[in-house]
Design a protein around this motif. Structure first.
Motif, PDB file in Angstrom:
ATOM      1  N   ALA A   1       0.829  -1.210   0.000  1.00  0.00           N
ATOM      2  CA  ALA A   1       0.000   0.000   0.000  1.00  0.00           C
ATOM      3  C   ALA A   1       0.863   1.260   0.000  1.00  0.00           C
ATOM      4  N   GLN A   2       1.940   1.253   0.793  1.00  0.00           N
ATOM      5  CA  GLN A   2       2.813   2.418   0.855  1.00  0.00           C
ATOM      6  C   GLN A   2       3.514   2.668  -0.476  1.00  0.00           C
TER       7      GLN A   2
ATOM      8  N   SER B   1      -0.040  10.744   0.324  1.00  0.00           N
ATOM      9  CA  SER B   1       1.354  10.843   0.756  1.00  0.00           C
ATOM     10  C   SER B   1       1.465  10.822   2.272  1.00  0.00           C
ATOM     11  N   SER B   2       0.588  11.545   2.941  1.00  0.00           N
ATOM     12  CA  SER B   2       0.606  11.546   4.399  1.00  0.00           C
ATOM     13  C   SER B   2       0.244  10.177   4.959  1.00  0.00           C
ATOM     14  N   THR B   3      -0.705   9.503   4.311  1.00  0.00           N
ATOM     15  CA  THR B   3      -1.046   8.148   4.732  1.00  0.00           C
ATOM     16  C   THR B   3       0.129   7.212   4.557  1.00  0.00           C
ATOM     17  N   GLY B   4       0.903   7.422   3.484  1.00  0.00           N
ATOM     18  CA  GLY B   4       2.099   6.622   3.273  1.00  0.00           C
ATOM     19  C   GLY B   4       3.128   6.833   4.370  1.00  0.00           C
ATOM     20  N   PHE B   5       3.238   8.047   4.874  1.00  0.00           N
ATOM     21  CA  PHE B   5       4.150   8.329   5.991  1.00  0.00           C
ATOM     22  C   PHE B   5       3.726   7.556   7.231  1.00  0.00           C
TER      23      PHE B   5
ATOM     24  N   CYS C   1       1.984  14.191  13.252  1.00  0.00           N
ATOM     25  CA  CYS C   1       2.436  14.879  12.042  1.00  0.00           C
ATOM     26  C   CYS C   1       1.406  14.777  10.924  1.00  0.00           C
ATOM     27  N   VAL C   2       0.825  13.609  10.761  1.00  0.00           N
ATOM     28  CA  VAL C   2      -0.192  13.428   9.715  1.00  0.00           C
ATOM     29  C   VAL C   2      -1.421  14.286  10.014  1.00  0.00           C
TER      30      VAL C   2
ATOM     31  N   LYS D   1      -0.424  21.455   4.394  1.00  0.00           N
ATOM     32  CA  LYS D   1       0.933  21.503   3.866  1.00  0.00           C
ATOM     33  C   LYS D   1       1.637  20.169   4.060  1.00  0.00           C
ATOM     34  N   ASN D   2       2.646  19.959   3.232  1.00  0.00           N
ATOM     35  CA  ASN D   2       3.465  18.761   3.332  1.00  0.00           C
ATOM     36  C   ASN D   2       4.130  18.702   4.705  1.00  0.00           C
ATOM     37  N   ILE D   3       4.241  17.480   5.244  1.00  0.00           N
ATOM     38  CA  ILE D   3       4.800  17.319   6.591  1.00  0.00           C
ATOM     39  C   ILE D   3       6.191  17.923   6.687  1.00  0.00           C
ATOM     40  N   PHE D   4       7.032  17.662   5.697  1.00  0.00           N
ATOM     41  CA  PHE D   4       8.414  18.105   5.746  1.00  0.00           C
ATOM     42  C   PHE D   4       8.570  19.587   5.402  1.00  0.00           C
ATOM     43  N   PHE D   5       7.512  20.233   4.929  1.00  0.00           N
ATOM     44  CA  PHE D   5       7.560  21.660   4.638  1.00  0.00           C
ATOM     45  C   PHE D   5       6.789  22.474   5.673  1.00  0.00           C
ATOM     46  N   THR D   6       6.398  21.844   6.769  1.00  0.00           N
ATOM     47  CA  THR D   6       5.709  22.531   7.852  1.00  0.00           C
ATOM     48  C   THR D   6       6.707  22.841   8.958  1.00  0.00           C
ATOM     49  N   ALA D   7       6.966  24.121   9.179  1.00  0.00           N
ATOM     50  CA  ALA D   7       8.011  24.537  10.128  1.00  0.00           C
ATOM     51  C   ALA D   7       7.715  24.065  11.548  1.00  0.00           C
TER      52      ALA D   7
END
Length: 302
Positions: A58-59, A88-92, A139-140, A148-154
Motif C-alpha cells: 500500500a505504501q 502521501s501523508s497516509t504513506g508516511f 504529524c499526519v 501543507k506537506n509534513i516536511f515543509f511545515t516549520a
C-alpha cells in the motif's frame, strides 16, 4: 523564480520512486522465498510478515500515486509541491507502522535468544515505539489540518527530526543486542553448520541495523541541511521498503536444514542453558543425513 531548485526537487523525487519500486520487487521475491522455505515458522511470525507485506504494498502504491501527481499532473506547479496529498501523508503513517512492526520482531528475536530472557531491550523499545507512532500520527493530523506537506511545515520540524533520531537509535540498539546474544550462541555451537548459520545471522543483523540507521541519519541531515530542496526524499521514501527487506533478509538467511537446533533459531526460541548437539554421521556425506539432537527440557522453551 521557483522556491527550490527544479532539478534537485523533481529529479530526486523520481529517483526515490524508482528506488522504492526496485526495493518493492526485491521484497516480493524475498517474501515468496520465505513462505516456500520456512513453512514451520510460528504462525504469529508468518502473519506479521503478511501484514507487513500488505502495508508495504500500500505504501509503495501511494508513493507511485504521489509521484504521478507531482511529476506529471502538476509538473512545475511549485505551490502544489508544498501542499499535502492525503495519500502521501497516509504513506508516511504506514511507513511508521511498518518500522515499528519490524523493530518489534527484532526485539522479540533478541529477547528470546537471550539466555536470561533479558527485558532490557523490550523495556527500552516500547516507549520509543509509542513515541514513533505518536509522532507519526500527530504529524499526519497536523499536515491534514494545515494543508501543507509534513516536511515543509516549520512547526513539525522538531518532531520529524526527533522521530528520525529515535528510529536510528532503536536500530542501533537492536543490532547491538542481537549481535551480542547471537555471539553467545555462536560460542556454544557444536557443529559447523549451526555455527555458520549463527555467524550469518550476526552479519545480517549488524548490516540491517547499519543500513536503516544510515538512511535515517541521511534523511535527517538532508532535511536540516537542505531545507529548500527535496533531497531528503531520496532517503525518506525508501525507509519502509528498506525495513521490510532487512527483515526478510534476516529471516531468509537461516539454514533450511531440518535439524532441531536450527528450528530453535527459526522460531526465535533459545534454551536457558548451553546448546549441546550430538551427531551421528551415516556413511553418506550429505548434511541432510546427519542425525542431530538437542539436550534440553521442555520447561526451557518459551
Amino acid at each position: 523564480m521557483p522556491p527550490f531548485p527544479l532539478g534537485v526537487t523533481y529529479g530526486v523525487y523520481f529517483l526515490s520512486t524508482v528506488l522504492c519500486a526496485i526495493l518493492w520487487g526485491v521484497f516480493c521475491v524475498q517474501t515468496f522465498s520465505y513462505y516456500t522455505r520456512y513453512i514451520r515458522d510460528d504462525r504469529w511470525l508468518k502473519t506479521t510478515v503478511a501484514i507487513i507485506f500488505m502495508m508495504n504494498a500500500a505504501q509503495t502504491m501511494l508513493i507511485m500515486h504521489g509521484a504521478y501527481a507531482y511529476l506529471v499532473i502538476h509538473y512545475e506547479d511549485f505551490s502544489f509541491f508544498e501542499m499535502v496529498l492525503p495519500v502521501s501523508s497516509t504513506g508516511f503513517l504506514l511507513s511508521a507502522l511498518v518500522s515499528v512492526c519490524v523493530q518489534g520482531i527484532f526485539v522479540v528475536k533478541a529477547q528470546r535468544l537471550s539466555e536470561t530472557r533479558s527485558r532490557v531491550l523490550p523495556s527500552l523499545w516500547i516507549p520509543l515505539a509509542l513515541f514513533e507512532l505518536g509522532a507519526a500520527i500527530y504529524c499526519v493530523a497536523e499536515s491534514f489540518q494545515s494543508g501543507k506537506n509534513i516536511f515543509f511545515t516549520a512547526s513539525l520540524k522538531a518532531i520529524v527530526v526527533s522521530y528520525l533520531a529515535v528510529m536510528a537509535f532503536v536500530n542501533i540498539a537492536t543490532a547491538f543486542f542481537l549481535a551480542k546474544y547471537l555471539r553467545i550462541l555462536h560460542r556454544q555451537a557444536m557443529t559447523f553448520a549451526l555455527s555458520d548459520m549463527i555467524y550469518r545471522l550476526i552479519v545480517f543483523s549488524v548490516l540491517s541495523g547499519i543500513w536503516i540507521t544510515l538512511f535515517a541519519i541521511l534523511d535527517m541531515v538532508t532535511y536540516l541541511g537542505f531545507p529548500n530542496t527535496a533531497v531528503y526524499v531520496l532517503f525518506d521514501l525508501p525507509l519502509c521498503s528498506l525495513y521490510c527487506n532487512t527483515l526478510l533478509v534476516s529471516l531468509n538467511s537461516r539454514d533450511s536444514g531440518s535439524a532441531a537446533s536450527i528450528k530453535e533459531l527459526s522460531t526465535f526460541k533459545a534454551t536457558s542453558r548451553p546448546v549441546i548437539i550430538s551427531m551421528e554421521r551415516e556413511h553418506s556425506s550429505n548434511f541432510s543425513d546427519d542425525i542431530e539432537s538437542i539436550c534440553m527440557s521442555d520447561s526451557d522453551m518459551v
